[in-house]
Enzyme design. Structure first.
Site, PDB file in Angstrom:
ATOM      1  N   GLY A  46      32.207  24.765  55.726  1.00  0.00           N
ATOM      2  CA  GLY A  46      31.621  23.747  56.586  1.00  0.00           C
ATOM      3  C   GLY A  46      32.320  22.413  56.372  1.00  0.00           C
ATOM      4  O   GLY A  46      32.881  22.171  55.298  1.00  0.00           O
ATOM      5  N   GLN A  51      33.309  13.447  56.383  1.00  0.00           N
ATOM      6  CA  GLN A  51      34.275  13.799  55.333  1.00  0.00           C
ATOM      7  C   GLN A  51      35.723  13.509  55.719  1.00  0.00           C
ATOM      8  O   GLN A  51      36.582  13.421  54.850  1.00  0.00           O
ATOM      9  CB  GLN A  51      34.138  15.282  54.971  1.00  0.00           C
ATOM     10  CG  GLN A  51      32.824  15.628  54.307  1.00  0.00           C
ATOM     11  CD  GLN A  51      32.718  17.112  54.047  1.00  0.00           C
ATOM     12  OE1 GLN A  51      32.298  17.856  54.911  1.00  0.00           O
ATOM     13  NE2 GLN A  51      33.132  17.545  52.873  1.00  0.00           N
ATOM     14  N   CYS A  91      31.626  21.543  47.563  1.00  0.00           N
ATOM     15  CA  CYS A  91      31.893  20.635  48.685  1.00  0.00           C
ATOM     16  C   CYS A  91      33.350  20.219  48.627  1.00  0.00           C
ATOM     17  O   CYS A  91      33.859  19.907  47.549  1.00  0.00           O
ATOM     18  CB  CYS A  91      30.988  19.403  48.560  1.00  0.00           C
ATOM     19  SG  CYS A  91      31.234  18.193  49.864  1.00  0.00           S
ATOM     20  N   LEU A  92      33.995  20.206  49.801  1.00  0.00           N
ATOM     21  CA  LEU A  92      35.405  19.800  49.846  1.00  0.00           C
ATOM     22  C   LEU A  92      35.574  18.350  49.390  1.00  0.00           C
ATOM     23  O   LEU A  92      36.645  17.956  48.967  1.00  0.00           O
ATOM     24  CB  LEU A  92      35.953  19.978  51.270  1.00  0.00           C
ATOM     25  CG  LEU A  92      36.000  21.435  51.784  1.00  0.00           C
ATOM     26  CD1 LEU A  92      36.365  21.459  53.257  1.00  0.00           C
ATOM     27  CD2 LEU A  92      36.976  22.271  50.973  1.00  0.00           C
ATOM     28  N   HIS A 133      23.442  21.047  54.228  1.00  0.00           N
ATOM     29  CA  HIS A 133      24.462  20.348  53.435  1.00  0.00           C
ATOM     30  C   HIS A 133      25.316  19.448  54.341  1.00  0.00           C
ATOM     31  O   HIS A 133      25.580  18.286  54.011  1.00  0.00           O
ATOM     32  CB  HIS A 133      25.323  21.405  52.715  1.00  0.00           C
ATOM     33  CG  HIS A 133      26.490  20.890  51.949  1.00  0.00           C
ATOM     34  ND1 HIS A 133      26.649  21.102  50.600  1.00  0.00           N
ATOM     35  CD2 HIS A 133      27.579  20.176  52.332  1.00  0.00           C
ATOM     36  CE1 HIS A 133      27.778  20.534  50.184  1.00  0.00           C
ATOM     37  NE2 HIS A 133      28.368  19.966  51.218  1.00  0.00           N
ATOM     38  N   HIS A 137      25.667  15.163  54.865  1.00  0.00           N
ATOM     39  CA  HIS A 137      26.883  14.336  54.924  1.00  0.00           C
ATOM     40  C   HIS A 137      26.766  13.259  56.004  1.00  0.00           C
ATOM     41  O   HIS A 137      27.178  12.116  55.805  1.00  0.00           O
ATOM     42  CB  HIS A 137      28.111  15.196  55.248  1.00  0.00           C
ATOM     43  CG  HIS A 137      28.742  15.857  54.058  1.00  0.00           C
ATOM     44  ND1 HIS A 137      29.216  15.152  52.981  1.00  0.00           N
ATOM     45  CD2 HIS A 137      28.985  17.158  53.782  1.00  0.00           C
ATOM     46  CE1 HIS A 137      29.735  16.001  52.089  1.00  0.00           C
ATOM     47  NE2 HIS A 137      29.595  17.232  52.549  1.00  0.00           N
TER      48      HIS A 137
HETATM   49 NI    NI Z   1      30.207  19.009  51.652  1.00  0.00          NI
END
Ligand code: NI
Length: 169
Positions: A46, A51, A91-92, A133, A137
């Site tokens: 995701g 992000q 998480c990235l 999640h 963000h």
């Molecule tokens: Ni994330």
């Protein structure tokens, strides 16, 4: 298409609140394609626009094994939630950190698809966790915010050290 740069904790831009999307135009389609490519390239399941430093309410998800079921949600809104599901989240934007988080295990979310059509999705377990999640963000929230301050501080120290070694900070 292009691979976008992903902001990493403790970057303050991850704390911005994303704005609702009004125009579903060609530049938005390009952003969606770039976000999908970036998500697949990095092996994530995701990615929220926040992000990649775009502060609009948009997320992409693919929780399928074969990575062939892209889901795009514009202006997502959770309209009901219940149950519980525990998952070791990553998480990235929080590299190399995985922690067990408990969230509602069943949700109904509404929003628009990439063509602006209204959709409603009923999600369980992993998909439910993933949608929550990513919506977090958009509200400037990270999964590590659910941890103790001590754990969060440890993760911060580790990532800042990684960034120094990489010459990023
Ligand atoms: Ni994330």
């Amino acid at each position: 298409m292009s691979i976008l740069t992903i902001l990493e904790f403790p970057d303050e831009r991850l704390r911005k609140i994303a704005k609702p999307i009004k125009d579903i135009d060609s530049s938005l389609q390009t952003l969606i394609d770039d976000m999908l490519e970036t998500m697949y390239h990095t092996g994530g399941i995701g990615l929220a626009a926040t992000q990649v430093n775009v502060h609009l309410r948009l997320l992409v998800i693919d929780t399928s094994e074969e990575k062939n079921a892209p889901l795009c949600l514009i202006n997502p809104e959770i309209i009901s939630k219940d149950g519980e599901f525990e998952y070791k989240e990553g998480c990235l934007s929080v590299p190399e950190s995985y922690e067990k988080i408990i969230r509602p295990g069943h949700i109904i979310v509404k929003g628009l698809d990439r063509n602006g059509k209204e959709i409603e999705i009923e999600a369980n377990d992993l998909l439910s966790t993933c949608i929550q999640h990513e919506i977090d963000h958009l509200n400037g929230k990270l999964f590590i915010d659910y941890l103790s301050q001590l754990k969060r501080q440890r993760i911060k120290t580790k990532i800042e050290k990684m960034h120094r070694l990489e010459g990023k900070a």
